[in-house]
Design a protein around this motif. Sequence first.
Motif, mmCIF file in Angstrom:
data_model
loop_
_atom_site.group_PDB
_atom_site.id
_atom_site.type_symbol
_atom_site.label_atom_id
_atom_site.label_comp_id
_atom_site.label_asym_id
_atom_site.label_seq_id
_atom_site.Cartn_x
_atom_site.Cartn_y
_atom_site.Cartn_z
ATOM 1 N N ALA A 24 4.002 -7.838 -5.824
ATOM 2 C CA ALA A 24 3.266 -6.578 -6.032
ATOM 3 C C ALA A 24 4.008 -5.351 -5.504
ATOM 4 C CB ALA A 24 2.164 -6.630 -5.037
ATOM 5 N N VAL A 25 5.200 -5.609 -4.251
ATOM 6 C CA VAL A 25 5.741 -4.412 -3.972
ATOM 7 C C VAL A 25 6.921 -4.298 -5.075
ATOM 8 C CG1 VAL A 25 7.156 -3.709 -2.270
ATOM 9 C CG2 VAL A 25 5.227 -4.844 -1.587
ATOM 10 N N LYS A 26 7.486 -5.497 -5.423
ATOM 11 C CA LYS A 26 8.575 -5.084 -6.328
ATOM 12 C C LYS A 26 8.119 -4.586 -7.708
ATOM 13 C CE LYS A 26 11.425 -9.140 -5.420
ATOM 14 N NZ LYS A 26 12.833 -8.872 -5.220
ATOM 15 N N VAL A 27 7.239 -4.742 -8.173
ATOM 16 C CA VAL A 27 6.801 -4.035 -9.472
ATOM 17 C C VAL A 27 6.241 -2.685 -9.087
ATOM 18 C CG1 VAL A 27 5.810 -6.240 -10.533
ATOM 19 C CG2 VAL A 27 4.070 -4.898 -9.343
ATOM 20 N N ASN A 28 5.758 -2.183 -8.024
ATOM 21 C CA ASN A 28 5.530 -1.137 -7.652
ATOM 22 C C ASN A 28 6.988 -0.199 -7.632
ATOM 23 O OD1 ASN A 28 2.727 -1.478 -7.685
ATOM 24 N ND2 ASN A 28 2.562 -1.532 -5.552
ATOM 25 N N CYS A 29 7.679 -0.756 -7.095
ATOM 26 C CA CYS A 29 9.029 -0.120 -6.812
ATOM 27 C C CYS A 29 9.742 0.432 -8.223
ATOM 28 C CB CYS A 29 10.053 -1.178 -6.105
ATOM 29 S SG CYS A 29 9.839 -1.188 -4.364
ATOM 30 N N PHE B 249 15.070 0.873 -3.790
ATOM 31 C CA PHE B 249 15.810 -0.038 -4.597
ATOM 32 C C PHE B 249 16.044 -1.242 -3.521
ATOM 33 C CE2 PHE B 249 17.735 2.580 -7.896
ATOM 34 C CZ PHE B 249 17.607 1.489 -8.880
ATOM 35 N N ASP B 250 16.276 -0.949 -2.231
ATOM 36 C CA ASP B 250 16.285 -2.301 -1.042
ATOM 37 C C ASP B 250 15.226 -3.089 -1.334
ATOM 38 O OD1 ASP B 250 18.846 -1.141 -0.389
ATOM 39 O OD2 ASP B 250 17.961 -0.275 1.596
ATOM 40 N N TRP B 251 14.128 -2.524 -1.493
ATOM 41 C CA TRP B 251 12.937 -3.434 -1.507
ATOM 42 C C TRP B 251 12.779 -4.160 -2.882
ATOM 43 C CZ3 TRP B 251 8.717 0.469 0.542
ATOM 44 C CH2 TRP B 251 8.777 0.864 1.780
ATOM 45 N N LEU B 252 13.225 -3.609 -3.935
ATOM 46 C CA LEU B 252 13.285 -4.318 -5.115
ATOM 47 C C LEU B 252 14.249 -5.472 -5.143
ATOM 48 C CD1 LEU B 252 12.330 -3.928 -8.026
ATOM 49 C CD2 LEU B 252 14.156 -2.490 -8.725
ATOM 50 N N ILE B 253 15.270 -5.158 -4.643
ATOM 51 C CA ILE B 253 16.385 -6.238 -4.845
ATOM 52 C C ILE B 253 16.279 -7.263 -3.746
ATOM 53 C CG2 ILE B 253 18.092 -4.641 -6.142
ATOM 54 C CD1 ILE B 253 19.712 -4.851 -3.665
ATOM 55 N N ASP B 254 15.544 -6.964 -2.667
ATOM 56 C CA ASP B 254 15.424 -8.177 -1.515
ATOM 57 C C ASP B 254 14.577 -9.364 -2.266
ATOM 58 O OD1 ASP B 254 14.644 -9.317 0.444
ATOM 59 O OD2 ASP B 254 14.558 -7.647 1.809
ATOM 60 N N SER B 255 14.968 -10.584 -2.098
ATOM 61 C CA SER B 255 14.491 -11.624 -2.369
ATOM 62 C C SER B 255 13.086 -12.026 -1.835
ATOM 63 C CB SER B 255 15.302 -13.062 -2.655
ATOM 64 O OG SER B 255 15.564 -13.239 -1.156
ATOM 65 N N ILE C 90 0.942 4.314 -2.770
ATOM 66 C CA ILE C 90 0.893 5.575 -2.556
ATOM 67 C C ILE C 90 2.199 6.318 -3.134
ATOM 68 C CG2 ILE C 90 0.699 7.457 -0.559
ATOM 69 C CD1 ILE C 90 -0.721 5.148 0.881
ATOM 70 N N MET C 91 3.148 5.978 -2.914
ATOM 71 C CA MET C 91 4.214 6.445 -3.317
ATOM 72 C C MET C 91 4.492 6.707 -4.939
ATOM 73 S SD MET C 91 7.112 8.250 -2.290
ATOM 74 C CE MET C 91 7.518 7.716 -0.479
ATOM 75 N N MET C 92 3.817 5.542 -5.460
ATOM 76 C CA MET C 92 3.645 5.577 -6.948
ATOM 77 C C MET C 92 2.915 6.931 -7.416
ATOM 78 S SD MET C 92 3.221 1.965 -8.181
ATOM 79 C CE MET C 92 2.145 2.259 -9.556
ATOM 80 N N TYR C 93 2.048 7.338 -6.808
ATOM 81 C CA TYR C 93 1.178 8.500 -7.027
ATOM 82 C C TYR C 93 2.067 9.810 -6.814
ATOM 83 C CZ TYR C 93 -2.151 12.068 -7.035
ATOM 84 O OH TYR C 93 -2.924 13.207 -7.516
ATOM 85 N N LEU C 94 2.729 9.808 -5.582
ATOM 86 C CA LEU C 94 3.433 10.971 -5.182
ATOM 87 C C LEU C 94 4.613 11.229 -6.202
ATOM 88 C CD1 LEU C 94 3.607 10.320 -1.286
ATOM 89 C CD2 LEU C 94 1.661 11.829 -2.419
ATOM 90 N N THR C 95 5.225 10.225 -6.690
ATOM 91 C CA THR C 95 6.345 10.381 -7.676
ATOM 92 C C THR C 95 6.080 10.737 -8.913
ATOM 93 O OG1 THR C 95 6.860 8.192 -7.705
ATOM 94 C CG2 THR C 95 7.902 9.312 -5.900
ATOM 95 N N GLY C 96 4.649 10.235 -9.395
ATOM 96 C CA GLY C 96 4.231 10.360 -10.552
ATOM 97 C C GLY C 96 3.996 11.827 -11.249
ATOM 98 N N HIS D 62 0.828 -1.152 -0.120
ATOM 99 C CA HIS D 62 0.249 -0.091 0.122
ATOM 100 C C HIS D 62 0.926 1.213 -0.076
ATOM 101 C CE1 HIS D 62 -3.428 -2.495 0.240
ATOM 102 N NE2 HIS D 62 -2.902 -3.365 1.406
ATOM 103 N N PHE D 63 1.914 1.112 0.596
ATOM 104 C CA PHE D 63 2.752 2.489 0.705
ATOM 105 C C PHE D 63 3.544 2.587 -0.652
ATOM 106 C CE2 PHE D 63 2.248 2.418 4.889
ATOM 107 C CZ PHE D 63 3.130 3.516 5.821
ATOM 108 N N THR D 64 3.951 1.654 -1.445
ATOM 109 C CA THR D 64 4.505 1.623 -2.580
ATOM 110 C C THR D 64 3.183 2.135 -3.804
ATOM 111 O OG1 THR D 64 4.240 -0.527 -3.162
ATOM 112 C CG2 THR D 64 6.434 0.191 -2.304
#
Length: 180
Positions: A129-134, A118-124, A89-95, A85-87
């Motif tokens: 859903a979080v990765k794609v939002n990242c 980036f940390d969330w994106l690369i964390d296995s 929201i952040m997608m909207y804020l940075t868009g 959910h946080f990502t």
Amino acid sequence: MDKDNLFSRLSKTLSKADAIKIALDKTCIPADLIHLSLSPHREIAFRASWVLEQILYYRWDDLLPFLSDFISAYLIQKNRSCQRHFTKIMMYLTGSESPEGIKPMIGEHQDQIIEITFDWLIDSQTPVAVKVNCMDILLHFTKEQSWITEELHSQVQFLLKNGSAAVQSRGKRILKKLKF
């Protein structure tokens, strides 16, 4: 709605209609949801994050005064369910669709937001859903930080090797936008 009442409502299983109803309640303060999204009670934190996302969709203007609190919480959010959910929201804020006044606030914390994303994106262990939002969040920063383009390209290429259908779909779209 006071914090105890909000906690009580979030203690029970919610339907999407319930989450929207709470979000539409003008007495529900976004700061309380942000605080509860960091709760050690994982279900409460998840539901608070979900309602907070609904506030983004239905009461955007009421969320604006609490964006600094949201960004601070984003940077320390450990609950994987809340990160989804946080990502969003952040997608909207940075868009590009976000209101112009948001950009300076994001800019103040840009390096930290990029690092944690980036940390969330690369964390296995990060859910798909979080990765794609990242991916989208980081794509939004490529205009300000050119180095992200190459790093994001590399990470997406890596994720495409064994990625789920969602990773494949979003990853290919991101690569097209990167024009690499």
